[in-house]
Enzyme design. Structure first.
Site, PDB file in Angstrom:
ATOM      1  N   LYS A 168       0.853  -1.182   0.000  1.00 17.17           N
ATOM      2  CA  LYS A 168       0.000   0.000   0.000  1.00 17.17           C
ATOM      3  C   LYS A 168       0.892   1.236   0.000  1.00 17.17           C
ATOM      4  O   LYS A 168       1.837   1.320   0.780  1.00 17.17           O
ATOM      5  CB  LYS A 168      -0.933  -0.004   1.208  1.00 17.17           C
ATOM      6  CG  LYS A 168      -2.028  -1.053   1.121  1.00 17.17           C
ATOM      7  CD  LYS A 168      -2.949  -0.980   2.313  1.00 17.17           C
ATOM      8  CE  LYS A 168      -4.131  -1.927   2.172  1.00 17.17           C
ATOM      9  NZ  LYS A 168      -5.091  -1.502   1.146  1.00 17.17           N
ATOM     10  N   LYS A 273     -14.083  -7.577  -4.633  1.00 12.33           N
ATOM     11  CA  LYS A 273     -14.283  -7.798  -3.206  1.00 12.33           C
ATOM     12  C   LYS A 273     -15.764  -8.088  -2.989  1.00 12.33           C
ATOM     13  O   LYS A 273     -16.578  -7.160  -2.916  1.00 12.33           O
ATOM     14  CB  LYS A 273     -13.848  -6.565  -2.405  1.00 12.33           C
ATOM     15  CG  LYS A 273     -12.354  -6.278  -2.504  1.00 12.33           C
ATOM     16  CD  LYS A 273     -11.977  -4.995  -1.795  1.00 12.33           C
ATOM     17  CE  LYS A 273     -10.469  -4.779  -1.852  1.00 12.33           C
ATOM     18  NZ  LYS A 273     -10.062  -3.443  -1.365  1.00 12.33           N
TER      19      LYS A 273
END
Length: 360
Positions: A168, A273
């Site tokens: 990230k 997701k």
């Protein structure tokens, strides 16, 4: 289980405690509420199906103060209804009964009903992950934090045998993030270690191209959501000229016009997701539309407990995925539900010799 049955539903809430301060683009998470949905036939109450509704703070469209109250209302309304316990009918019925603005509840109900239809054994449908204990390659996730914390995670993932690392970015100085990626690349080639980055929309459209060029020089596999969601025109321009593949993530949340989004932006990849997108049926449709357009995809969990992670892993396996998935969140919590899910050498496995803890 019989082909159809009159069912009852209930739920259990558990507050999961992170093992560390989990830095995200939406702040630092220390705890996480999940809601386990139980489906059962009162005529055979010892057989239970379990699913998970777990809206993600500041990201899920159904993250709201009255979520649990709303969940109870829906489960009470469904209790006493008759359900056909076959996969196609279950998925269509849940889509009809639960509105699209409640994606995590859709996913939890789909999973609970599919589990019940399979006899309450946590097997949702035929898939190599469960049936043959076939491991699924996953990426090792590097959480946001200071340089030392991120470097420590990198060393740990490399030592654990991961050959795909996802970092990230957007939390610390970009030059420091580049230096961390350079550190990995100085030790491992792109053939040895696949590197993915996730910007969570941290770049402006004006600066994005320059930053992508610097990342591309490090043989990065892909970048997730370089600019914030909702800027379809700017994202399309970026995808047309990008020096490295772009994967849409937050861009898909709450979108009902799937074809319009994919045709307008034309990304190289999409990230799926199920908790955020409305569950199994919606995820299957995203996959079909992406594959028709030659767009790559992979699946990612969204900080669910092991009940949700098991469901997403089985879905990824059933869809015959061949590249690393984002399914490594099971070890995040002190008090996750004990399960047969194991992560070894960069893969997630279902070990039937390990039993499931009973949700309480």
């Amino acid at each position: 289980m019989p082909a159809s049955a009159t069912l009852r539903f209930s739920h259990i809430r558990r507050t999961l405690d992170f093992r560390f301060d989990a830095g995200t683009s939406r702040g630092v998470l220390k705890t996480r509420d999940v809601y386990w949905i139980k489906a059962f036939d009162p005529q055979n109450p010892s057989v239970m199906g379990w699913g998970e509704a777990a809206p993600l703070v500041k990201l899920s469209i159904d993250h709201r103060e009255d979520f649990e109250e709303l969940l109870v209302k829906i489960l009470d309304a469904l209790s006493g209804m008759s359900f056909v316990l076959e996969e196609p009918e279950i998925l269509e019925e849940v889509k009809m009964l639960v509105p699209p603005e409640l994606p995590s509840i859709r996913f939890g109900l789909e999973t609970a009903l599919l589990d019940l239809a399979g006899g309450g054994k946590k097997r949702l449908f035929p898939n190599p992950f469960f049936d043959r204990q076939a491991g699924i390659s996953i990426n090792g996730l590097i959480w946001m934090g200071d340089r030392e914390f991120m470097l420590e995670q990198i060393e740990q993932k490399l030592a654990e045998g991961f050959d795909c690392i996802k970092m990230k970015i957007g939390a610390i100085d970009f030059q420091q993030e580049i230096a961390l990626l350079q550190y990995i690349r100085s030790r491992f080639s792109k053939e040895q270690i696949v590197l993915r980055v996730d910007a969570n929309g941290a770049f402006t459209p004006q600066e994005a191209r320059g930053k992508l060029e610097r990342l591309a020089a490090l043989d990065i596999h892909s970048i997730e959501q370089p600019i914030r969601a909702g800027q379809w025109k700017e994202m399309n321009i970026l995808c047309k000229s990008t020096p490295l593949p772009i994967a849409l993530d937050e861009e898909l949340i709450g979108v009902e016009e799937k074809k319009a989004l994919l045709d307008s932006i034309r990304p190289q990849h999409i990230i799926l997701k199920p908790t955020l997108l409305g569950g199994i049926l919606e995820t299957q449709e995203w996959v079909r539309l992406a594959e028709e357009r030659g767009i790559g995809w992979w699946m990612t969990s969204a900080l669910e407990s092991n009940i949700g992670l098991n469901a997403i892993s089985q879905l990824a396996s059933a869809l015959d995925t061949r590249i690393p998935q984002g399914l490594g969140t099971g070890k995040l919590y002190h008090n996750n539900l004990a399960s047969p899910l194991e992560i070894k050498a960069g893969k997630i496995f279902y070990n039937p010799e390990i039993g499931w803890e009973e949700p309480v």
